[in-house]
Design an enzyme around this catalytic site. Structure first.
Site, PDB file in Angstrom:
ATOM      1  N   GLY A 160       0.991  -1.147   0.012  1.00  0.00           N
ATOM      2  CA  GLY A 160       0.051   0.055   0.062  1.00  0.00           C
ATOM      3  C   GLY A 160       0.748   1.327  -0.055  1.00  0.00           C
ATOM      4  N   LYS A 184       3.038   7.418   2.789  1.00  0.00           N
ATOM      5  CA  LYS A 184       3.860   8.575   2.436  1.00  0.00           C
ATOM      6  C   LYS A 184       4.197   9.393   3.521  1.00  0.00           C
ATOM      7  CE  LYS A 184       0.994   9.531  -0.995  1.00  0.00           C
ATOM      8  NZ  LYS A 184       0.165  10.134  -2.031  1.00  0.00           N
ATOM      9  N   LYS A 205      -4.738  -0.962  12.236  1.00  0.00           N
ATOM     10  CA  LYS A 205      -6.041  -0.915  12.589  1.00  0.00           C
ATOM     11  C   LYS A 205      -6.970  -0.174  11.508  1.00  0.00           C
ATOM     12  CE  LYS A 205      -6.598   3.709  15.016  1.00  0.00           C
ATOM     13  NZ  LYS A 205      -7.824   4.398  14.148  1.00  0.00           N
ATOM     14  N   GLU A 249      -9.260  16.698  18.590  1.00  0.00           N
ATOM     15  CA  GLU A 249      -8.827  17.211  17.370  1.00  0.00           C
ATOM     16  C   GLU A 249      -9.485  18.577  16.994  1.00  0.00           C
ATOM     17  OE1 GLU A 249      -7.102  13.230  14.963  1.00  0.00           O
ATOM     18  OE2 GLU A 249      -9.213  13.887  14.691  1.00  0.00           O
ATOM     19  N   HIS A 296      -6.884   3.308  21.069  1.00  0.00           N
ATOM     20  CA  HIS A 296      -5.968   4.235  21.533  1.00  0.00           C
ATOM     21  C   HIS A 296      -6.513   4.357  23.164  1.00  0.00           C
ATOM     22  CE1 HIS A 296      -4.867   4.752  17.716  1.00  0.00           C
ATOM     23  NE2 HIS A 296      -5.370   5.784  17.228  1.00  0.00           N
ATOM     24  N   LYS A 307     -12.812  10.678  27.084  1.00  0.00           N
ATOM     25  CA  LYS A 307     -13.641  11.672  25.920  1.00  0.00           C
ATOM     26  C   LYS A 307     -12.569  11.908  24.841  1.00  0.00           C
ATOM     27  CE  LYS A 307     -13.364  16.052  27.317  1.00  0.00           C
ATOM     28  NZ  LYS A 307     -13.622  17.244  28.025  1.00  0.00           N
ATOM     29  N   LYS A 323      -0.068  19.335  39.815  1.00  0.00           N
ATOM     30  CA  LYS A 323      -0.663  20.399  40.411  1.00  0.00           C
ATOM     31  C   LYS A 323      -0.613  20.407  42.004  1.00  0.00           C
ATOM     32  CE  LYS A 323      -4.006  21.522  36.665  1.00  0.00           C
ATOM     33  NZ  LYS A 323      -5.222  21.879  36.381  1.00  0.00           N
TER      34      LYS A 323
END
Length: 602
Positions: free
Chosen positions: A118, A125, A255, A323, A347, A440, A492
């Site tokens: 592929g 790439k 994946k 993102e 992930h 999340k 913190k």
């Protein structure tokens, strides 16, 4: 056998320290390795088994299966000291080094051939070829190696080299010989055009590989950068027509590993018709990120953290992925999977398992993966009431109109595929009983970041509680591991502001990687490719891990799809659906990335 001469590789101490690429034929097999062997695999395609007693990242010599590499007395042989980059020294005899290495590329005439299946795709790439060049640039690849691109596109060797050269970059601190290194690397890159399901085309590839391997013993790595529906066909062709007859053959699988438990099991079964489990390297590039790999180091090598790593001191743990862009033309692919399959099930769940696992027996890959599986199997089934899904809608900001998810021409109109999801998960064991693990993940949000946030419990009977008012969350200690971007680990704490009065402030004890380390952090694909070449499986996903992960999410995914649950819409560039805040509040949690003080350093 003598050691492999990878003396300058800073990213892999085991290779620098004469670690192995393949096992010695005479080495014994570990129990885990014996269990992993699949006897239905053809003898031609089955590799020699590898055992690790000391993984390469320990900066110590790995002698296979704990065996003594030489019977000579230490007094009879001079023992050289190899100086490592971090100032440690490694003591090893020449014979010990050769036994650990398994073979010497120069003296035994071995080679490594890497075939990117592929090769004309974006992943190849943008990630795979640049990662291979980075390893070559750092002197981490063997002396005799070749890189082959394989795809349906009609290209020549020169076409491939021109395509690859546009994406290659050099390390920031070593640009003086960049052009020379690029030219040398590109001379080792070749191309073969063929169909992914053609044994004849793979036989032609095999002939080309043999031409470059010559009389040297060949070891072959195939990277499947192709859609999962053609994995099995490609593996079948590689098995029957292009596997190594005199060395190991390994396959990296990208994946998604199916869409649910059934399709994942079918994919695994299909692959195992031609491969042993020990040959399959299921890659999740997040496991190769520096801060994720540092997670176990932080916990198990620092006395102050391990005693706190339990329900007694930790109030909740948050895994956040965001993102600041949408599907950007990938909507057709994304719509078939959604954010839960794309990010959460792999992930974030893999990071959770690493975070929550018990102390492994050793740093051996199988011991670590055994503990991760235990965590996944201990988790409560996901309930719909503990999940919120969302989808971004069009939004105008600063005079710019940002599109909705369904505005993407590749996305079906009226699609209910979530681009955002939040979930509360729980682990049924003594260490974590009752502690909410919140996930999340979303696209088209206000920022790009991936982080782990550990919120500790309130101080009982806090003498300074009046200084924080009724909002005790302001006084909560929090450990933040920022995976990307701008990698950092910070804690913190509460402290007194200098002055005559008693005013408290919340400050960060901050390890900012860019400030602390001058060296550029390697890309995750570099580390994972290097591990695959070495046969190190610690950061790759085992089949039973995959089964446990899918068994956790499959019932939820089916319920969402069967009931056609409508996602909550949120504006492009916002902080996500309001429902995510209610979900956290239901478990007495406040999202750490939503606080008013969530600034650049936080």
């Amino acid at each position: 056998m003598a050691a492999i001469p990878y003396s300058n590789c800073p990213t892999s101490s085991s290779i620098c320290s004469n670690s192995y690429l393949a096992p010695s034929p005479s080495s014994s097999l570990s129990a885990n390795s014996r269990r992993a062997r699949v006897f239905s695999v053809s003898k031609k395609f089955r590799p020699q088994m590898i055992s690790h007693d000391s993984p390469r990242y320990w900066n110590v010599l790995n002698v296979q299966d704990g065996s003594v590499a030489t019977a000579e007395s230490p007094l009879a042989t001079e023992t050289p000291l190899i100086k490592l980059k971090d100032g440690l020294t490694l003591s090893t005899s020449a014979n010990e080094s050769s036994e650990a290495a398994g073979f010497d590329i120069k003296e035994t005439g071995s080679s490594v051939s890497i075939t990117v299946v592929g090769a004309s795709g974006d992943l190849a790439k943008k990630k795979i070829f640049p990662a291979l060049f980075a390893l070559y640039y750092e002197d981490c690849l063997p002396e005799h190696f070749t890189v082959f691109g394989y795809a349906r596109s009609k290209m020549t060797d020169e076409d491939l080299r021109n395509m690859v050269s546009k994406t290659l970059t050099c390390r920031i601190d070593k640009r003086e010989n960049c052009s020379e290194k690029m030219e040398q690397f590109l001379k080792r890159c070749f191309y073969h055009s063929g169909q992914y399901d053609s044994e004849e085309n793979f036989s032609e590839l095999d002939k080309k590989l043999k031409e470059h391997e010559g009389d040297r013993a060949s070891n072959r790595l195939f990277y499947l950068s192709i859609p999962p529906n053609i994995f099995i066909d490609s593996v079948r062709c590689a098995s029957t027509s292009a596997s190594s007859s005199k060395g190991w053959t390994r396959v990296i699988v990208e994946k998604p590993f199916g869409r649910d438990s059934e399709s994942s099991a079918a994919l695994t079964s299909g692959l195992k018709q031609y491969l042993g489990e020990d040959q399959i390297f299921r890659i999740d590039h997040y496991l190769g990120k520096e801060l994720v790999e540092n997670l176990s180091v932080l916990r198990f090598s620092n006395l102050i953290f391990e005693p706190l790593w339990s329900r007694q001191y930790i109030r909740n743990v948050q895994f956040i992925f965001s993102e600041d862009f949408g599907t950007e033309g990938r909507g057709g692919y994304f719509d078939n999977y959604g954010i839960i399959r794309d990010i959460m099930q792999n992930h974030l769940l893999q990071i959770l398992a690493l975070f929550a696992m018990e102390t492994p027996v050793s740093l051996d890959a199988e011991d670590i993966r055994n503990e991760k599986v235990k965590v996944l199997r201990s988790m409560k089934p996901l309930q719909l009431e503990n999940v919120v899904i969302g989808q971004y809608k069009s939004h105008v900001k600063g005079g710019v109109t940002y599109p909705a998810y369904t505005d993407d021409k590749t996305v079906p109109k009226g699609s209910l595929t979530p681009t955002f999801a939040a979930a509360a998960l729980f682990i049924n064991n003594a260490r974590w009983d009752g502690v909410p693990f919140l996930m999340k993940a979303g696209k088209a949000l206000h920022t790009k970041r991936a982080e782990i946030r550990v919120q500790f419990r309130h101080v009982p009977g806090n003498l300074y509680s009046r200084s924080f008012g009724t909002d005790l969350d302001r006084a909560t200690n929090e450990l933040v591991i920022r995976v990307q971007p701008d990698e950092a680990i910070y804690l913190k704490i509460n402290n007194k502001v200098p002055g005559l009065g008693m005013r408290l402030d919340r400050s960060n004890l901050n390890l900012h990687y860019a400030a602390r380390y001058a060296k550029e952090i390697p890309d995750a694909y570099e580390r994972l490719l290097l591990d695959a070449i070495e046969g190190e499986r610690r950061l790759f996903i085992r089949s039973d891990e995959l089964d446990a992960a899918w068994s956790l999410f499959t019932p939820l995914l089916k319920e969402l799809e069967e009931k056609k649950i409508v996602p909550e819409f949120y504006p492009y560039g916002s902080r996500g659906p309001v429902g995510a805040h209610y979900l956290a509040a239901r478990h007495n949690v406040r999202w750490g990335d939503m606080s008013a003080e969530h600034t650049k350093d936080d």
